[in-house]
Scaffold this motif. Structure first.
Motif, PDB file in Angstrom:
ATOM      1  N   THR A 120       1.048  -1.164   0.075  1.00  0.00           N
ATOM      2  CA  THR A 120      -0.014   0.125  -0.039  1.00  0.00           C
ATOM      3  C   THR A 120       0.787   1.196   0.030  1.00  0.00           C
ATOM      4  O   THR A 120       1.996   1.087   0.408  1.00  0.00           O
ATOM      5  CB  THR A 120      -0.984  -0.074   1.331  1.00  0.00           C
ATOM      6  N   GLN A 125       1.178   3.359   2.317  1.00  0.00           N
ATOM      7  CA  GLN A 125       1.603   3.412   3.379  1.00  0.00           C
ATOM      8  C   GLN A 125       3.020   2.762   3.672  1.00  0.00           C
ATOM      9  O   GLN A 125       3.726   3.147   4.531  1.00  0.00           O
ATOM     10  CB  GLN A 125       0.669   3.218   4.571  1.00  0.00           C
ATOM     11  N   GLN A 153       0.700  -0.432 -10.743  1.00  0.00           N
ATOM     12  CA  GLN A 153      -0.624  -0.491 -10.422  1.00  0.00           C
ATOM     13  C   GLN A 153      -1.264  -1.651 -11.329  1.00  0.00           C
ATOM     14  O   GLN A 153      -0.596  -1.986 -12.451  1.00  0.00           O
ATOM     15  CB  GLN A 153      -1.510   0.667 -10.460  1.00  0.00           C
TER      16      GLN A 153
END
Length: 166
Positions: free
Chosen positions: A11, A13, A51
């Protein structure tokens, strides 16, 4: 600690941990021809390119990212849409503990699900730990690009390895 290890999609993060691990690989001069540490802006751009089919996985234990792996675009030519390039980086203190093998296996499963039929990678001939990981995973040496790039002002060879997934 491997008993608590979880492989999962990265992610945003995770990006500072991924950046830290990648910069260790750059500093150690064993995994990439890159010679300058990457800042968060560069890593953010890289993350955005990964992605869909070009996934990034992380290995996490007890809330810490210990390694990451990614499928990268091999070529923009449509003839190579089924071929992915591979990157694996393990946090310095966690190398040699089987994390790379777990990431490699999980990444191969994701690659097959994303319609890749082949993974290629580039490694240094002087990095036996990486070669051992890939050979154990069924990758074969294709050859060596002699003097493929410069690292610290010296011409450096790069070994090419591949694995057919289907």
């Amino acid at each position: 600690m491997l008993s608590t290890l979880m492989i999962r999609p990265a992610t945003f993060q995770d990006l500072t941990s991924i950046q830290h691990i990648y910069n260790q690989g750059i500093e150690d001069r064993i995994a990439t021809l890159e010679s300058s540490a990457k800042d968060l802006n560069a890593m953010s751009d890289w993350f955005q390119e990964h992605q869909g089919r070009f996934i990034i996985l992380v290995a996490e234990a007890e809330g810490s990212v210990l390694g990451w792996a990614s499928l990268n675009r091999y070529s923009h030519r449509c003839a190579y849409d089924g071929v992915a390039d591979l990157s694996i980086y393990i946090e310095r203190a966690s190398r040699g503990r089987g994390i790379g093998s777990l990431l490699l296996h999980a990444l191969e499963e994701k690659a097959v699900a994303a319609d890749f039929y082949k993974i290629v990678l580039f490694t240094f001939p002087f990095n036996p730990m990486a070669q051992g990981l890939y050979r154990k995973g069924g990758y074969r040496e294709v050859g060596v690009f002699e003097k493929q790039g410069k690292l610290d002002g010296r011409m450096t060879d790069v070994m090419i390895m591949e694995k057919l997934l289907l």
